[in-house]
Design a protein around this motif. Structure first.
Motif, mmCIF file in Angstrom:
data_model
loop_
_atom_site.group_PDB
_atom_site.id
_atom_site.type_symbol
_atom_site.label_atom_id
_atom_site.label_comp_id
_atom_site.label_asym_id
_atom_site.label_seq_id
_atom_site.Cartn_x
_atom_site.Cartn_y
_atom_site.Cartn_z
ATOM 1 N N LEU A 153 0.844 -1.199 0.000
ATOM 2 C CA LEU A 153 0.000 0.000 0.000
ATOM 3 C C LEU A 153 0.875 1.243 0.000
ATOM 4 O O LEU A 153 1.836 1.339 0.771
ATOM 5 N N ASP A 154 0.543 2.200 -0.862
ATOM 6 C CA ASP A 154 1.270 3.464 -0.848
ATOM 7 C C ASP A 154 0.663 4.400 0.193
ATOM 8 O O ASP A 154 -0.245 4.013 0.947
ATOM 9 N N GLU A 155 1.144 5.627 0.258
ATOM 10 C CA GLU A 155 0.689 6.559 1.289
ATOM 11 C C GLU A 155 -0.782 6.904 1.154
ATOM 12 O O GLU A 155 -1.428 7.303 2.133
ATOM 13 N N GLN A 156 -1.322 6.763 -0.035
ATOM 14 C CA GLN A 156 -2.747 7.044 -0.257
ATOM 15 C C GLN A 156 -3.632 5.807 -0.055
ATOM 16 O O GLN A 156 -4.850 5.869 -0.241
ATOM 17 N N VAL A 167 8.674 -1.462 0.828
ATOM 18 C CA VAL A 167 8.954 -0.257 0.065
ATOM 19 C C VAL A 167 8.241 -0.345 -1.272
ATOM 20 O O VAL A 167 8.295 -1.388 -1.940
ATOM 21 N N THR A 168 7.572 0.727 -1.679
ATOM 22 C CA THR A 168 6.964 0.733 -3.004
ATOM 23 C C THR A 168 8.069 0.837 -4.056
ATOM 24 O O THR A 168 9.178 1.304 -3.787
#
Length: 564
Positions: free
Chosen positions: A492-495, A525-526
């Motif tokens: 999952l990213d920050e959004q 890590v993305t």
């Protein structure tokens, strides 16, 4: 002694022991316990070649029997590739027929990494004519094509075999390519040249139906280099060059290594074997695997599980008593490896006074046109020989001193770095989601862009470093034994969006201090964040390390905050 379904030997008549139900032939358990064992019993994988040549190549992809398509064709180096446009979130959800493309990956086995310029030229020409220009150098010294049509396979085989190359048992539950030191027979510091043993093993074993139905793949390596240059710790069997105080140069024997989702380092049997003994010992070990290996669960079928259950002393005893019929000589362990790198990149003097030149593509990705040009460069500078390495690199041999500067310039002009940055030199990547049906994320392009970004951000960084990028948990790119190992997964990213990313392993290594990298709790890590993360960690390493401390040692002692 061989225990087979048709001719059970002494061991096959013994009473079942602890592993009753594991499908061990030597315990008399010949009933197939899963679909893979069933299709192997129904027909030997080597037999599919006739059907490819006489039926499938003429009638096309849709005529291929499913057990041939997803099973036996691997015995000839063929896997269906991933259908374009399927994202990583569907990898574990879709049925095989939904993810299969009608094109194939084809693996060319290059035992010992040994190539002539004529062979390399043919590999390049096949790439251009039949594989849309694709040709990847693998970390097992092979070359892999993509976009292969079944209709073209017989002609590809004809051309490869005409120059002494093969795809026989490049995949499948078989004896895979035999890794060999890429500087065998030419290195000034070599303990012993293992090439004759590789040639004899290939002659005896590859394509031999006594060994074409193993529980799983069987990986092997032979090297007399003091650099320990064939990743011996993670092979099913490996022969490592040593000097015995009484008997002289020979090999230390290791068994039971392998990575994937349950990684194990190989163990020493404590034996010294001469060059002439290597093929017999290899045959004994692969026979143990065939007869005693676990066949019930695919996830427990590699030799490493049998070795872990038995231990080295019992394994050696069975090898000596039941398969060799004699005791082996005790021997020393390998000495501490020399040198900062073991990939043979750069310009090095040979025993005959000429030079070899090792160079680094980006994460093993080349193309047919480039391979043809490499052959031309070698020939223009007086060489007819090349080698592939176990680090996705390549070497040109036999260059006269007066030709070295010109040869280096010609290779560099092809973007093949002879003096690469640590990032170009130490980064490898598996095939990834572009073609692999098991992958979750993209790897090759990600690795290439990561190299460029790190070279721009950290131009003064000059320490040995390995960054291994894998598209799934199966560790084809050896993530657990890299300084920085990246296991592809969705994160999952920050959004809160699900995107491609990696679980991070830190501080793994091969060599006499081999070990698996540590995982920091929750550290993922993305893909987009990867350059920032690695720059941050390497900057901390440079600030906190002691004199001469390598990254793996620092990562083992650093606190989690420094690694996050």
């Amino acid at each position: 002694m061989a225990a087979t379904p048709d001719q059970p030997a002494t061991a096959a008549r013994r009473k079942p022991g602890r592993h009753r139900g594991e499908g061990q032939w030597a315990r008399g358990h010949f009933t197939p316990l899963n679909g893979n064992e069933q299709f192997k019993k129904d027909d030997d994988g080597l037999n599919v070649r006739t059907r490819i040549e006489t039926i499938y190549s003429k009638a096309g992809f849709d005529s291929i029997d499913p057990n041939d398509l997803r099973g036996r064709m691997r015995w000839w180096g063929l896997y269906t590739q991933r259908k374009p446009g399927i994202d990583g979130g569907k990898t574990a959800i879709l049925a095989p027929e939904e993810i299969d493309d009608s094109y194939f990956m084809l693996r060319v086995r290059i035992d010992g990494g040994r190539l002539t310029t004529g062979q390399l030229r043919v590999i390049g020409e096949i790439s251009e004519e039949f594989a849309r220009g694709t040709a990847d150098l693998t970390d097992r010294q092979n070359v892999q094509y993509h976009w292969i049509r079944i209709e073209d396979v017989p002609e590809i085989w004809r051309r490869l075999e005409e120059v002494g190359l093969s795809t026989t048992e490049a995949c499948g539950d078989t004896p895979r390519v035999i890794l060999g030191s890429p500087v065998a027979g030419i290195a000034e510091n070599e303990i012993l040249d293992g090439t004759p043993a590789i040639e004899e093993i290939y002659r005896r074993i590859v394509g031999n139906k006594e060994f074409s139905n193993l529980p799983r793949k069987f990986k092997s390596a032979i090297s007399g280099s003091p650099l320990l240059d064939v990743a011996h710790e993670i092979n099913d069997i490996a022969f490592v060059g040593v000097r015995h105080p009484e008997h002289g140069p020979g090999f230390d024997v290791w068994v039971g290594g392998g990575l994937s989702t349950n990684p194990k380092l190989g163990v020493r049997l404590g034996t010294w074997v001469s060059l002439d003994e290597v093929p017999d010992v290899y045959e004994g070990v692969i026979s143990i695997f065939r007869d005693y290996g676990y066949r019930r669960l695919r996830t427990r079928a590699r030799l490493k599980f049998l070795v872990a259950d038995w231990g080295a002393p019992k394994f050696r005893q069975v090898l000596e008593d039941e398969y060799l019929g004699r005791k082996l000589t005790d021997g020393p362990a390998p000495e501490q490896p020399t040198g900062r790198w073991r990939d043979h990149v750069g310009v090095h003097r040979q025993t005959d006074g000429r030079y070899y030149i090792g160079f680094a593509p980006r994460v093993g990705r080349v193309d047919g046109a480039t391979l043809t040009k490499i052959a031309e460069v070698a020939e223009q500078h007086g060489s007819g020989r090349l080698r592939t390495t176990a680090e996705q690199k390549m070497i040109v041999l036999d260059i006269e001193q007066a030709q070295v500067e010109s040869a280096v310039a010609a290779l560099e002009a092809l973007d093949l770095r002879v003096g690469p940055s640590p990032f170009r030199r130490g980064t490898m990547a598996c095939t990834g989601i572009e073609f692999c049906k098991l992958a979750i994320v993209e790897t090759k392009a990600r690795g290439a862009s990561l190299i460029d970004e790190l070279e721009r951000r950290l131009p003064e960084f000059d320490e040995p470093l390995t960054i291994n990028i894998n598209g799934c948990p199966n560790a084809c790119a050896r993530i657990q034994v890299a300084d920085i190992g990246l296991k592809g997964q969705l994160v999952l990213d920050e959004q809160g969006n699900q995107v491609e990313g990696f679980q991070v392993h830190l501080g793994g290594a091969l060599g006499l201090q081999a070990g698996f990298g540590r995982k920091v709790r929750g550290l993922k890590v993305t893909s987009a964040e990867l350059p920032d993360y690695i720059e941050r960690v390497l900057t901390r390493y440079q600030a906190e390390r002691s004199d001469g401390e390598r990254f793996a040692s620092w990562a083992a002692r650093a606190d989690e905050e420094a690694l996050s």
